[in-house]
Design an enzyme around this catalytic site. Structure first.
Site, PDB file in Angstrom:
ATOM      1  N   HIS A 193      21.555  -5.652  -9.580  1.00 34.56           N
ATOM      2  CA  HIS A 193      20.745  -5.180 -10.707  1.00 34.56           C
ATOM      3  C   HIS A 193      21.394  -4.061 -11.515  1.00 34.56           C
ATOM      4  O   HIS A 193      20.865  -3.660 -12.539  1.00 34.56           O
ATOM      5  CB  HIS A 193      19.375  -4.719 -10.222  1.00 34.56           C
ATOM      6  CG  HIS A 193      19.422  -3.389  -9.523  1.00 34.56           C
ATOM      7  ND1 HIS A 193      19.846  -3.249  -8.225  1.00 34.56           N
ATOM      8  CD2 HIS A 193      19.130  -2.137  -9.949  1.00 34.56           C
ATOM      9  CE1 HIS A 193      19.790  -1.982  -7.878  1.00 34.56           C
ATOM     10  NE2 HIS A 193      19.365  -1.281  -8.900  1.00 34.56           N
TER      11      HIS A 193
HETATM   12  C1  UD1 Z   1      15.699   1.306 -11.851  1.00 37.82           C
HETATM   13  C2  UD1 Z   1      16.490   2.578 -11.548  1.00 37.82           C
HETATM   14  C3  UD1 Z   1      17.601   2.252 -10.549  1.00 37.82           C
HETATM   15  C4  UD1 Z   1      17.053   1.570  -9.307  1.00 37.82           C
HETATM   16  C5  UD1 Z   1      16.283   0.338  -9.768  1.00 37.82           C
HETATM   17  C6  UD1 Z   1      15.688  -0.419  -8.608  1.00 37.82           C
HETATM   18  C7  UD1 Z   1      16.773   4.240 -13.365  1.00 37.82           C
HETATM   19  C8  UD1 Z   1      17.727   4.765 -14.367  1.00 37.82           C
HETATM   20  N1  UD1 Z   1      17.156   3.110 -12.742  1.00 37.82           N
HETATM   21  O1  UD1 Z   1      16.576   0.400 -12.515  1.00 37.82           O
HETATM   22  O2  UD1 Z   1      18.224   3.450 -10.143  1.00 37.82           O
HETATM   23  O3  UD1 Z   1      18.108   1.200  -8.466  1.00 37.82           O
HETATM   24  O4  UD1 Z   1      15.219   0.759 -10.639  1.00 37.82           O
HETATM   25  O5  UD1 Z   1      15.064  -1.577  -9.057  1.00 37.82           O
HETATM   26  O6  UD1 Z   1      15.744   4.829 -13.145  1.00 37.82           O
HETATM   27  N2  UD1 Z   1      11.239  -4.638 -15.518  1.00 37.82           N
HETATM   28  C9  UD1 Z   1      10.251  -5.556 -15.320  1.00 37.82           C
HETATM   29  N3  UD1 Z   1       9.270  -5.263 -14.414  1.00 37.82           N
HETATM   30  C10 UD1 Z   1       9.247  -4.106 -13.711  1.00 37.82           C
HETATM   31  C11 UD1 Z   1      10.270  -3.170 -13.938  1.00 37.82           C
HETATM   32  C12 UD1 Z   1      11.267  -3.439 -14.828  1.00 37.82           C
HETATM   33  O7  UD1 Z   1      10.234  -6.612 -15.918  1.00 37.82           O
HETATM   34  O8  UD1 Z   1       8.338  -3.920 -12.876  1.00 37.82           O
HETATM   35  C13 UD1 Z   1      12.318  -4.957 -16.464  1.00 37.82           C
HETATM   36  C14 UD1 Z   1      12.089  -4.363 -17.809  1.00 37.82           C
HETATM   37  O9  UD1 Z   1      12.506  -5.248 -18.770  1.00 37.82           O
HETATM   38  C15 UD1 Z   1      13.004  -3.157 -17.834  1.00 37.82           C
HETATM   39  C16 UD1 Z   1      14.140  -3.603 -16.932  1.00 37.82           C
HETATM   40  O10 UD1 Z   1      13.537  -4.449 -15.959  1.00 37.82           O
HETATM   41  O11 UD1 Z   1      13.416  -2.827 -19.094  1.00 37.82           O
HETATM   42  C17 UD1 Z   1      14.821  -2.466 -16.239  1.00 37.82           C
HETATM   43  O12 UD1 Z   1      13.859  -1.618 -15.587  1.00 37.82           O
HETATM   44  P1  UD1 Z   1      14.144  -0.038 -15.434  1.00 37.82           P
HETATM   45  O13 UD1 Z   1      13.073   0.600 -14.623  1.00 37.82           O
HETATM   46  O14 UD1 Z   1      14.458   0.547 -16.749  1.00 37.82           O
HETATM   47  O15 UD1 Z   1      15.508  -0.003 -14.644  1.00 37.82           O
HETATM   48  P2  UD1 Z   1      16.014  -0.811 -13.367  1.00 37.82           P
HETATM   49  O16 UD1 Z   1      17.152  -1.632 -13.781  1.00 37.82           O
HETATM   50  O17 UD1 Z   1      14.881  -1.480 -12.626  1.00 37.82           O
END
Ligand code: UD1
Length: 364
Positions: free
Chosen positions: A206
């Site tokens: 991820h």
């Molecule tokens: C975040 C953390 C990362 C951690 C990871 C675990 C930061 C900078 N990054 O990254 O350190 O290892 O979580 O998963 O805080 N999304 C969904 N559903 C959700 C959550 C996210 O669809 O429940 C999608 C959204 O489009 C979002 C993307 O995933 O924009 C990324 O989510 P985000 O929380 O920004 O970062 P992660 O890549 O999950």
């Protein structure tokens, strides 16, 4: 009574606050409050973890959701500041290195509310990772720094953090794993994929550096397809990765191999059950590097660096470049694994040490 906020935000945070919540709840002088920022909000990225880890629904929910780094960090700060002004916690516990960790630490520190950071001192020395910025800044403004390995202590001392603030308490993830070991061991999730124990590889990906660029992600997919001809692969797909696989049209490539099993993100107990029984793990996650070291399972980490070097020095972890992935998988399949040792204080008793630490800090 001391009111202590536990900040939960994203998937890797939930297993870190769970043992703390349960340990705090046993103390007659602590009132634990779970504040969920809403950084992760899908049922299988959040809610199922609360169920598996026997946590109550969050007492406070900020509902912040996704956004750019500044948007997400800013929204959490604004929403959480209002909560702490009203709720007046005696101390705020933040865990890990996600955007919400930094946001809540910053909002609290500015209002002179003591902040304790669990999993302090980890450093990849790679400032292109958003998490490294979050770690550096959170540690700089925290009042108590709970570390899980000696390298964490050393990094903090080198950054000028006073020795008195640093306490090595061990690895809380091992507490969560041991807490629900019975439920994990009752499952046989590999059977749902018609696979057998020790006869599959488990993959998670991820990190932006692996999944956000089309070329890299395509190469990774090709490599997974190739690996699946040697050992079946189970690949629970993170939402970030899912969106990119979809927009780069890479699912057809992955689906070419019948031995590559793609699935939605799994709940904690099911994922741990798959990890307990896999032949090897391939990952870019931080937590999985630690869990495989604890379980003695070979792990290939698809990153140029790690903030968890103890998993390489003592554990089963190996950093691996994409171009060498196939060869490294081959070596594990042929030779079996390197000797490893569970690091000191990764013993399932970290939450108890944290209660003692807080007793000193808050009751002095
Ligand atoms: C975040 C953390 C990362 C951690 C990871 C675990 C930061 C900078 N990054 O990254 O350190 O290892 O979580 O998963 O805080 N999304 C969904 N559903 C959700 C959550 C996210 O669809 O429940 C999608 C959204 O489009 C979002 C993307 O995933 O924009 C990324 O989510 P985000 O929380 O920004 O970062 P992660 O890549 O999950």
């Amino acid at each position: 009574m001391k009111l202590i906020h536990l900040i939960a935000a994203a998937r890797p945070n939930f297993m870190k606050i769970a043992p703390l919540y349960h340990a705090f709840n046993q103390e007659d002088w602590i009132e634990p409050v779970i504040a969920h920022t809403g950084q992760h909000y899908d049922v299988n990225m959040s809610e199922t973890f609360f169920t598996d880890l026997r946590l109550p629904d969050p007492h406070i929910h900020l509902g912040v959701g996704s956004g750019t780094h500044a948007e997400q960090t800013g929204k959490v700060m604004i929403a959480y500041e209002k909560v702490i002004i009203e709720n007046k916690p005696d101390l705020v516990v933040v865990v890990g290195d996600v955007n919400s960790t930094l946001a809540c630490a910053l909002a609290s520190a500015k209002l002179n509310i003591p902040v304790a950071h669990l999993e302090a001192g980890l450093r990849s020395f790679d400032r292109t990772m958003p998490e490294e910025i979050n770690r550096l800044l959170t540690d700089a403004i925290s009042d108590i720094l709970w570390t899980h390995s000696p390298d964490g202590d050393d990094n903090l001392l080198k950054e000028g953090i006073p020795k008195e603030k640093i306490q090595r308490v061990g690895n809380i993830m091992i507490d969560s794993l041991e807490m629900i070991r019975d439920s994990i061991e009752q499952l046989n999730i590999y059977q749902e994929f018609s696979l057998a124990k020790s006869e599959y590889a488990l993959i998670t990906l991820h990190r932006p550096s692996n999944v956000d660029k089309m070329d890299t992600l395509k190469q990774l997919c090709l490599s997974l397809v190739s690996i699946s001809t040697r050992i079946p692969v189970i690949f629970p797909v993170h939402p970030r990765t899912y969106e990119n696989l979809l927009s780069f049209n890479l699912f057809p490539l992955l689906k070419k191999s019948p031995a590559l099993h793609i699935t939605a993100p799994l709940n904690y107990a099911s994922f741990m059950n798959l990890l307990f029984h896999c032949k090897l793990a391939i990952t870019d996650s931080g937590g999985i590097q630690e869990e495989t070291t604890y379980l003695g399972i070979p792990c290939l980490t698809l990153r140029p660096n790690t903030e968890r070097p103890i998993t390489i020095k003592q554990g089963t972890n190996k950093l691996c470049k994409l171009e060498n992935l196939d060869e490294n998988v081959g070596a594990i399949l042929e030779i079996n694994q390197k000797a490893c040792k569970v690091p000191e204080l990764w013993d399932g008793k970290t939450a108890g040490r944290i209660v003692n630490s807080l007793e000193h800090y808050l009751q002095e």
